[in-house]
Write a protein that holds these residues in place. Structure first.
Motif, PDB file in Angstrom:
ATOM      1  N   TYR A  43       0.891  -1.096  -0.183  1.00 15.82           N
ATOM      2  CA  TYR A  43      -0.019  -0.026  -0.070  1.00 15.82           C
ATOM      3  C   TYR A  43       0.887   1.268   0.102  1.00 15.82           C
ATOM      4  N   ARG A  44       1.506   1.469  -1.209  1.00 14.79           N
ATOM      5  CA  ARG A  44       2.369   2.817  -1.249  1.00 14.79           C
ATOM      6  C   ARG A  44       1.628   3.861  -1.369  1.00 14.79           C
ATOM      7  N   VAL A  45       1.472   4.887  -0.358  1.00 18.12           N
ATOM      8  CA  VAL A  45       0.563   5.986  -0.312  1.00 18.12           C
ATOM      9  C   VAL A  45       0.933   6.712  -1.518  1.00 18.12           C
ATOM     10  N   ALA A  48      -1.101   7.195  -4.764  1.00 16.15           N
ATOM     11  CA  ALA A  48      -2.354   8.129  -4.743  1.00 16.15           C
ATOM     12  C   ALA A  48      -2.008   9.369  -5.579  1.00 16.15           C
ATOM     13  N   GLU A 152      -2.291  -1.880  -5.582  1.00 21.16           N
ATOM     14  CA  GLU A 152      -2.607  -0.639  -6.036  1.00 21.16           C
ATOM     15  C   GLU A 152      -4.113  -0.242  -6.250  1.00 21.16           C
ATOM     16  N   VAL A 155      -4.970   1.355  -2.820  1.00 22.06           N
ATOM     17  CA  VAL A 155      -4.591   2.893  -2.920  1.00 22.06           C
ATOM     18  C   VAL A 155      -5.344   3.650  -3.630  1.00 22.06           C
TER      19      VAL A 155
END
Length: 180
Positions: A43-45, A48, A152, A155
């Motif tokens: 969950y790579r912020v 976004a 992905e 997010v």
């Protein structure tokens, strides 16, 4: 001639700002929650920020560079990660930008799906080809791609949607992130 140079300089500055935001968010997340921005289901912020493509063309090179820098500087990524991650980001950003006006009930859902599709396919293939021992197996590729796409999707359809509506409200439905 001066106006053209000024626009080019502004475009480069905007892209650099977006790249710096992406890299800084990724680093901050990696420091606070190690692994959450770099695992198969991540969950790579900072992803976004992909929605910035809907508001500025400078987001395309900015996000691509930001992804490369984050993987190179902070994630101790292998060269293959830097290349495939950057390509996935570039293709997703280009498609998001191209599809930004294709809406369902006023929402650019196809644009939001582009990072999910491209990261799922490209990073899933990268994992299967370079990190799984043995020959390529479609079932394993599908599982790897699904895990990447799931993160992905999470997010884009949480933080991405929230950021989209904040910016759309602030800038107007067809507003440009950076006024020229």
């Amino acid at each position: 001639m001066k106006t053209s140079r000024k626009k080019a300089s502004l475009y480069i500055a905007q892209a650099a700002l977006i790249a710096a935001m992406y890299a800084a968010l990724t680093l901050a997340q990696q420091l606070i929650l190690p692994g959450t921005a770099s695992m198969a289901v991540q969950y790579r912020v900072s992803e976004a920020l992909m929605i910035l493509c809907l508001f500025s063309e400078a987001a395309v090179p900015g996000l691509t560079l930001g992804c490369f820098l984050a993987n190179f500087l902070f994630m101790s990524a292998l060269p293959v990660d830097m290349i495939f991650g950057s390509v996935a980001t570039l293709l997703a950003a280009l498609c998001m930008r191209a599809l930004r006006k294709v809406c369902v009930k006023g929402f650019p859902i196809l644009s939001f799906l582009m990072p999910v599709v491209f990261n799922g396919l490209i990073i899933g293939a990268e994992i299967e080809i370079f990190f799984v021992e043995g020959s390529f197996h479609f079932g394993s590729f599908f599982a790897q791609g699904f895990c990447v796409a799931l993160g992905e999707f999470a997010v884009m359809f949480t933080a991405g949607i929230a950021l989209y509506f904040v910016l759309r409200k602030k800038l107007g439905k067809n507003g440009n992130l950076f006024k020229r």
